[in-house]
Design a protein around this motif. Structure first.
Motif, PDB file in Angstrom:
ATOM      1  N   LYS A 181      -0.846   6.035   4.424  1.00 41.30           N
ATOM      2  CA  LYS A 181      -1.904   6.378   5.377  1.00 41.30           C
ATOM      3  C   LYS A 181      -3.219   6.647   4.651  1.00 41.30           C
ATOM      4  CE  LYS A 181      -3.080   9.697   8.995  1.00 41.30           C
ATOM      5  NZ  LYS A 181      -2.740  11.017   9.581  1.00 41.30           N
ATOM      6  N   GLN A 182      -3.143   7.392   3.530  1.00 48.28           N
ATOM      7  CA  GLN A 182      -4.357   7.698   2.760  1.00 48.28           C
ATOM      8  C   GLN A 182      -4.974   6.426   2.167  1.00 48.28           C
ATOM      9  OE1 GLN A 182      -4.076  11.210   0.048  1.00 48.28           O
ATOM     10  NE2 GLN A 182      -1.997  11.416   0.868  1.00 48.28           N
ATOM     11  N   VAL A 183      -4.094   5.507   1.684  1.00 50.62           N
ATOM     12  CA  VAL A 183      -4.598   4.260   1.111  1.00 50.62           C
ATOM     13  C   VAL A 183      -5.269   3.409   2.190  1.00 50.62           C
ATOM     14  CG1 VAL A 183      -3.949   2.099  -0.040  1.00 50.62           C
ATOM     15  CG2 VAL A 183      -2.893   4.234  -0.762  1.00 50.62           C
ATOM     16  N   LEU A 184      -4.674   3.368   3.391  1.00 56.98           N
ATOM     17  CA  LEU A 184      -5.273   2.632   4.503  1.00 56.98           C
ATOM     18  C   LEU A 184      -6.654   3.182   4.840  1.00 56.98           C
ATOM     19  CD1 LEU A 184      -2.149   2.237   6.834  1.00 56.98           C
ATOM     20  CD2 LEU A 184      -3.395   0.384   5.718  1.00 56.98           C
ATOM     21  N   LEU A 241       0.850  -1.199   0.000  1.00 58.55           N
ATOM     22  CA  LEU A 241       0.000   0.000   0.000  1.00 58.55           C
ATOM     23  C   LEU A 241       0.880   1.242   0.000  1.00 58.55           C
ATOM     24  CD1 LEU A 241      -2.827  -1.051   2.487  1.00 58.55           C
ATOM     25  CD2 LEU A 241      -2.592  -1.508   0.056  1.00 58.55           C
ATOM     26  N   GLY A 242       0.576   2.148  -0.934  1.00 59.32           N
ATOM     27  CA  GLY A 242       1.384   3.353  -1.076  1.00 59.32           C
ATOM     28  C   GLY A 242       2.557   3.179  -2.013  1.00 59.32           C
ATOM     29  N   GLY A 243       2.770   1.943  -2.526  1.00 60.92           N
ATOM     30  CA  GLY A 243       3.887   1.682  -3.438  1.00 60.92           C
ATOM     31  C   GLY A 243       4.872   0.714  -2.812  1.00 60.92           C
ATOM     32  N   ASN A 244       5.666   0.050  -3.639  1.00 66.55           N
ATOM     33  CA  ASN A 244       6.584  -0.985  -3.165  1.00 66.55           C
ATOM     34  C   ASN A 244       7.901  -0.361  -2.707  1.00 66.55           C
ATOM     35  OD1 ASN A 244       8.652  -3.141  -3.255  1.00 66.55           O
ATOM     36  ND2 ASN A 244       6.923  -4.381  -3.927  1.00 66.55           N
ATOM     37  N   VAL A 245       8.116  -0.400  -1.390  1.00 67.54           N
ATOM     38  CA  VAL A 245       9.323   0.188  -0.808  1.00 67.54           C
ATOM     39  C   VAL A 245      10.569  -0.551  -1.279  1.00 67.54           C
ATOM     40  CG1 VAL A 245      10.548   0.637   1.358  1.00 67.54           C
ATOM     41  CG2 VAL A 245       8.086   1.042   1.217  1.00 67.54           C
ATOM     42  N   GLU A 246      10.485  -1.912  -1.338  1.00 69.33           N
ATOM     43  CA  GLU A 246      11.659  -2.710  -1.712  1.00 69.33           C
ATOM     44  C   GLU A 246      12.180  -2.331  -3.097  1.00 69.33           C
ATOM     45  OE1 GLU A 246      13.171  -4.423   0.360  1.00 69.33           O
ATOM     46  OE2 GLU A 246      11.618  -4.438   1.897  1.00 69.33           O
ATOM     47  N   LEU A 247      11.242  -2.155  -4.060  1.00 68.02           N
ATOM     48  CA  LEU A 247      11.659  -1.780  -5.418  1.00 68.02           C
ATOM     49  C   LEU A 247      12.383  -0.440  -5.411  1.00 68.02           C
ATOM     50  CD1 LEU A 247       8.705  -2.791  -7.792  1.00 68.02           C
ATOM     51  CD2 LEU A 247      11.024  -3.674  -7.816  1.00 68.02           C
ATOM     52  N   LYS A 248      11.839   0.505  -4.653  1.00 70.96           N
ATOM     53  CA  LYS A 248      12.452   1.835  -4.583  1.00 70.96           C
ATOM     54  C   LYS A 248      13.834   1.757  -3.929  1.00 70.96           C
ATOM     55  CE  LYS A 248       9.016   4.234  -6.319  1.00 70.96           C
ATOM     56  NZ  LYS A 248       9.181   4.878  -7.635  1.00 70.96           N
ATOM     57  N   VAL A 249      13.946   0.923  -2.876  1.00 73.37           N
ATOM     58  CA  VAL A 249      15.242   0.764  -2.194  1.00 73.37           C
ATOM     59  C   VAL A 249      16.260   0.158  -3.149  1.00 73.37           C
ATOM     60  CG1 VAL A 249      16.461  -0.496  -0.361  1.00 73.37           C
ATOM     61  CG2 VAL A 249      14.262   0.596   0.128  1.00 73.37           C
ATOM     62  N   GLN A 250      15.853  -0.880  -3.883  1.00 73.19           N
ATOM     63  CA  GLN A 250      16.769  -1.524  -4.832  1.00 73.19           C
ATOM     64  C   GLN A 250      17.202  -0.563  -5.929  1.00 73.19           C
ATOM     65  OE1 GLN A 250      15.640  -5.583  -6.174  1.00 73.19           O
ATOM     66  NE2 GLN A 250      14.244  -5.580  -4.450  1.00 73.19           N
ATOM     67  N   GLU A 251      16.240   0.241  -6.439  1.00 71.22           N
ATOM     68  CA  GLU A 251      16.574   1.234  -7.467  1.00 71.22           C
ATOM     69  C   GLU A 251      17.601   2.229  -6.936  1.00 71.22           C
ATOM     70  OE1 GLU A 251      12.980   3.076  -8.837  1.00 71.22           O
ATOM     71  OE2 GLU A 251      12.136   1.207  -9.572  1.00 71.22           O
ATOM     72  N   SER A 266      -8.664   4.613   2.848  1.00 75.20           N
ATOM     73  CA  SER A 266      -9.605   4.323   1.755  1.00 75.20           C
ATOM     74  C   SER A 266     -10.092   2.867   1.799  1.00 75.20           C
ATOM     75  CB  SER A 266      -8.952   4.606   0.404  1.00 75.20           C
ATOM     76  OG  SER A 266      -7.985   3.611   0.090  1.00 75.20           O
ATOM     77  N   GLY A 267      -9.452   2.025   2.652  1.00 72.77           N
ATOM     78  CA  GLY A 267      -9.880   0.620   2.777  1.00 72.77           C
ATOM     79  C   GLY A 267      -8.875  -0.396   2.293  1.00 72.77           C
ATOM     80  N   GLY A 268      -7.679   0.035   1.879  1.00 73.70           N
ATOM     81  CA  GLY A 268      -6.656  -0.903   1.401  1.00 73.70           C
ATOM     82  C   GLY A 268      -6.947  -1.399  -0.008  1.00 73.70           C
ATOM     83  N   LEU A 269      -6.208  -2.388  -0.455  1.00 65.59           N
ATOM     84  CA  LEU A 269      -6.334  -2.891  -1.827  1.00 65.59           C
ATOM     85  C   LEU A 269      -7.642  -3.656  -2.013  1.00 65.59           C
ATOM     86  CD1 LEU A 269      -4.922  -3.307  -4.615  1.00 65.59           C
ATOM     87  CD2 LEU A 269      -4.001  -5.442  -3.694  1.00 65.59           C
ATOM     88  N   TYR A 270      -8.344  -3.334  -3.098  1.00 64.98           N
ATOM     89  CA  TYR A 270      -9.612  -4.004  -3.430  1.00 64.98           C
ATOM     90  C   TYR A 270      -9.345  -4.919  -4.623  1.00 64.98           C
ATOM     91  CZ  TYR A 270     -14.609  -4.486  -4.646  1.00 64.98           C
ATOM     92  OH  TYR A 270     -15.867  -4.975  -4.919  1.00 64.98           O
ATOM     93  N   VAL A 271      -9.503  -6.227  -4.409  1.00 64.58           N
ATOM     94  CA  VAL A 271      -9.299  -7.204  -5.484  1.00 64.58           C
ATOM     95  C   VAL A 271     -10.649  -7.598  -6.067  1.00 64.58           C
ATOM     96  CG1 VAL A 271      -8.584  -9.564  -5.985  1.00 64.58           C
ATOM     97  CG2 VAL A 271      -7.153  -8.136  -4.531  1.00 64.58           C
TER      98      VAL A 271
END
Length: 896
Positions: A541-544, A505-515, A546-551
């Motif tokens: 925080k905003q995504v949380l 939620l909010g984007g993938n931190v690991e990908l950003k760290v690796q980049e 809103s209810g988190g990821l909706y599949v």
């Protein structure tokens, strides 16, 4: 009122609970060691690895070393990646080490979990293979987790297709090797086509950890890996047959979608016979039932299957004038994989692309039999419990459900069933609009490229910006998945199995760290992580809120695992989330498995257009249908494996013999035993025991001795001597042939003779094995009909394949003996030329193996055979830019 089973579980706990309880004390030991290991210097952590490895080599069990090893590995990961493993990850790693499948929910950190079990088992220096489903994950995980292993003093390598030999060999020699399941299987087959021991990649099968284990060991295990070479070109036949199929009408064939089978009716066969006679493919007076028509029948059957069972953009796509298969479980392109038995060529004819020749099998193995080579096997996935019986029965793997680090708070809604697909898709778009309006990220799951592109157009019509992930956009996979959890993001994905990248939620931190670390390798990973996490905190925080990821899933898959994998993308690490399945009576699963009863229910309820039925009973009914399909698919896989097990026993014998031959310095005893066995067979054939001399076929015996043994001895005169029996003739023949071969060895020289014997043995074994594989394929295709005669096809296959194998070994001895008896030493110049020809043949075989299922690559752009300046700067072991498929050093880079 609770049932007896539920009462017992409440009192004693489930078997899974007891397994979890058993490893908690080990986790507590690891945690107790943490303060001690935090004080160690970076160098002391590496020294600890050496100490543990020494203790392992001296015989201390890995179980005894586990607490210290895991504590050391946890500290290495914390320092290099800024990640401190949760207790649940340590549990998962313990289960992997014990040889189980660890079921960990999406987002629980399976990639880091694997490092602990891999580190512990690598202490024996026998190698650990970590298996993933695609090249991207192989490179990503090897580079990412390789930092952890490097900090602990271990080496890491990875295997991807088309690697230069020296790099691949180095990767296999590392302590931990990351590779795809396909490449490991192909390298195993290539190894067993090599001529020299030094060229072999896989020295030992010690321990493998299989990521997305259900995808690799179950879904992909239905199709064997095959290394093959091209046969005669029959493009005209496929194109002609393809011209007939579109003119068929429904009365000409019967389609069974449940079993994915299609057959011609009597009316269809009559129609085909007329069409084929008109095209001069069937001679007048002949029918499709005649034995002479077998090949034509095979081709028309494959043409029918290509048109009626295989859909473009669902089962395959057309890319760069080539038909590329799509994995139905992962939605990925399977580049280089081709359907066998002429089916791929029939699809190529249907799509009007270049038809590549059919292939003949050079070597093959199923994933089941490859992975059962390992001394120990472990697996990880988010969804394995539904297939626990298969893991245990086929691989001897137990399945343990590892608890989540934080309780799951996702809301899984009941399925909504609509009458038509149009109503279903309209309802999905409305739900996406509602969620998007409040910034809630949405993941829309589909089962085919066609449906994902249709939904994409519908979202375009509503003006909603979104990303589409399918086989066409495979290259951007990690980025699209990584961004799917951002505020207001809408992502359409075709099959989410085994994607390997978390939706955070909010984007993938690991990908950003690796980049960030790739851009600045010297940067402090802990500081980089802290900075990026701070930047993401506000959006998360905003995504949380809103209810988190909706599949939103557009239909149920045949396998519950695939549905659970999609659902599991939401609610990772205790995040809020929501999942809904939207179904219609027109969906494949609903239509094939019980839509009639549901349609009656919907009709009796008087549902209006756009309304849906939503009830837990519907979920249970669908799960029962899925369970039946899973059971049927398991039975199919089990039956295929039973047949392959027969071949596997023979494969192990042949591959073992090849390895023995390559390891032997002197093959004189083997070739001598073969020669003596051939003599025994000839004597038994022409001088049968308990017969009189006048019943012996002396003329035939004399001719056979010259033909097969290469000696001209007075066999007829021997047989006419008084008192001569078969034992005397046998001894004389052995003496004559031994003398012949001793003379050859003297004239050739010992070294040359050893090389010739090894070459003849390996070359003959390979040729005989290829012929045997083809014979077994034909036997397998017809043995099923024995069931009509009340005979068990499997037993028939076992008996006949054993007889064929014995016959192959007999002809192998005869061929080797015959070739060695005829080889003659030549001048030094001719000897060198002969040895060069042998070398070239071996290199050609190795090149064919390296090509796996592909024929030669296209020549590099601008390549001019007569202008070396256009060749680029390939390494000696790289593929030649001319597109021959050979290594550069054996082609245009050959030193002359």
């Amino acid at each position: 009122m609770l049932g007896l089973g539920k009462i017992a579980k409440k009192v004693f706990g489930t078997p899974n609970d007891r397994k979890i309880k058993a490893v908690r004390p080990i986790v507590e030991k690891i945690n107790a060691l943490e303060p001690e290991f935090e004080k160690l210097s970076d160098e002391a952590i590496k020294d600890k690895t050496e100490e543990l490895a020494t203790r392992a080599m001296k015989g201390e069990s890995l179980d005894a070393l586990l607490p210290e090893a895991f504590a050391n590995c946890r500290e290495g990961a914390r320092r290099t990646l800024g990640l401190r493993a949760f207790d649940t990850q340590l549990m998962g790693a313990i289960f992997l080490h014990q040889g189980n499948v660890a079921e960990q929910k999406t987002g629980e950190g399976k990639t880091l979990t694997a490092t602990f079990a891999a580190y512990l088992n690598a202490l024996t220096h026998k190698g650990v293979h970590i298996v993933t489903v695609n090249e991207y994950l192989v490179k990503r995980d090897a580079e990412w987790m390789g930092k952890v292993f490097a900090s602990l003093g271990l080496t890491t390598g990875y295997i991807v297709p088309n690697m230069p030999d020296d790099l691949k060999r180095h990767a296999y020699e590392c302590d931990i090797t990351y590779a795809t399941n396909n490449e490991l299987g192909f390298d195993y087959l290539r190894d067993n086509m090599k001529a020299e021991l030094s060229e072999i990649y896989q020295k030992e099968h010690n321990f493998a950890i299989v990521d997305e284990v259900d995808s690799i060991l179950i879904d992909e295990a239905r199709t064997p890996l095959v290394i093959s070479g091209p046969s005669d070109d029959r493009s005209d036949m496929y194109q002609t047959i393809d011209g007939v199929i579109p003119s068929l009408v429904p009365e000409h064939y019967e389609l069974d979608e449940k079993t994915r089978n299609v057959t011609f009716t009597d009316e269809g066969i009559e129609f085909l016979e007329e069409q084929l006679r008109a095209r001069e493919l069937l001679e007048e007076g002949f029918t499709l039932y005649d034995p002479e028509s077998t090949s034509i029948v095979h081709h028309v059957n494959q043409g029918l299957r290509a048109h009626k069972l295989f859909e473009k953009d669902k089962d395959y796509i057309v890319r760069n004038n080539e038909v590329v298969l799509i994995d139905e479980f992962t939605g990925r392109m399977m580049a280089g994989r081709r359907l066998g038995d002429g089916l791929h060529q029939a699809i190529e004819a249907k799509e009007g692309v270049d038809i590549k020749p059919e292939n003949i099998t050079l070597a093959s193995v199923t994933f089941q039999n490859y992975f059962r080579l390992y001394n120990k096997l472990g697996g990880m996935t988010g969804t394995a419990l539904t297939e626990a019986d298969e893991f245990m029965e086929i691989y001897g793997l137990g399945v343990v459900e590892v608890p989540t680090n934080v309780p799951v708070s996702r809301v899984d809604e009941d399925d909504a069933v609509y009458r038509t697909a149009a109503e279903k898709y309209a309802a999905m778009i409305e739900k996406v609009k509602e969620a998007h309006a409040k910034g809630q990220p949405c993941l829309v799951g589909t089962t085919s490229i066609e449906k994902s592109e249709m939904l994409s157009k519908m979202l375009d019509g509503e003006g909603i910006k979104h990303n589409v992930l399918n086989a066409r956009l495979h290259e951007q996979e990690a980025q699209i998945v990584g961004d799917a959890g951002k505020l207001g993001a809408v992502t359409i994905a075709t099959n989410m199995a085994g994607r390997g990248t978390d939706i955070q939620l909010g984007g993938n931190v690991e990908l950003k760290v690796q980049e960030a670390l790739s851009a600045d390798p010297e940067a402090d990973p802990i500081a980089i992580r802290a900075k990026i996490e701070a930047e993401h905190a506000d959006e998360k925080k905003q995504v949380l809120e809103s209810g988190g990821l909706y599949v939103l899933a557009s239909e149920r898959h045949e396998s519950r695992r695939i549905d659970n994998q999609l659902r599991g993308r939401s609610g990772r690490q205790g995040d809020p989330g929501r999942s809904s399945f939207f179904l219609s009576l027109e969906d494949d699963l609903m239509r094939i498995f019980g839509s009639e009863r549901l349609e009656k229910v919907l009709t009796s309820l008087g549902l209006k257009e756009g309304e849906a039925i939503i009830h837990p009973w519907v979920n249970k009914s669908l799960e029962r249908a899925q369970g039946k399909v899973e059971g049927r698919n398991f039975d199919i896989r089990k039956q295929l494996l039973k047949f392959d097990d027969v071949m596997n026993e023979q494969r192990k014998v042949i591959f073992g013999q090849r390895r023995d031959i390559m390891e032997s310095q002197d093959l004189h005893e083997i070739t001598e035993d073969m020669r003596h066995q051939v003599i025994d067979d000839l004597v038994d054939q022409y001088m049968p025991r308990n017969t009189y001399a006048d019943q012996w076929d002396t003329q035939g015996f004399y001719a056979a001795v010259i033909e097969q043994l290469g000696v001209d001895v007075p066999v007829i005169a021997w047989c006419e001597e008084d008192g001569v029996d078969d034992d005397i003739v046998r001894e004389r023949l052995i003496e004559a042939t031994d003398k012949l071969m001793e003379g050859k060895a003297e004239r050739f020289g010992p070294e040359n003779m050893r090389n010739i014997e090894k070459h003849f043995l390996l070359q003959t074994i390979d040729a005989k094995w290829r012929e045997h594989l083809l014979t077994l394929e034909h036997l397998r295709s017809v043995v099923g009909f024995r069931g009509y005669a009340q005979r068990d096809p499997l037993n028939e296959y076992k008996n006949e394949s054993f007889q064929l194998f014995e016959g192959m070994l007999d002809s192998l001895r005869s061929d080797v003996t015959q070739r060695l008896s005829r080889v003659e030493p030549a001048s030094e110049e001719e000897q060198q030329r002969m040895m060069q020809q042998m070398l070239e043949q071996e290199q050609a075989a190795a090149a064919a193996a390296d090509l796996t299922v592909n024929t030669a690559e296209a020549a590099a752009e601008g390549f001019d055979e007569n202008d070396p300046s256009t060749w680029g700067n390939p390494g000696r072991n790289d593929l030649c830019p001319c597109g021959s498929g050979k290594k550069f050093k054996h082609c245009h880079g050959e030193l002359t």
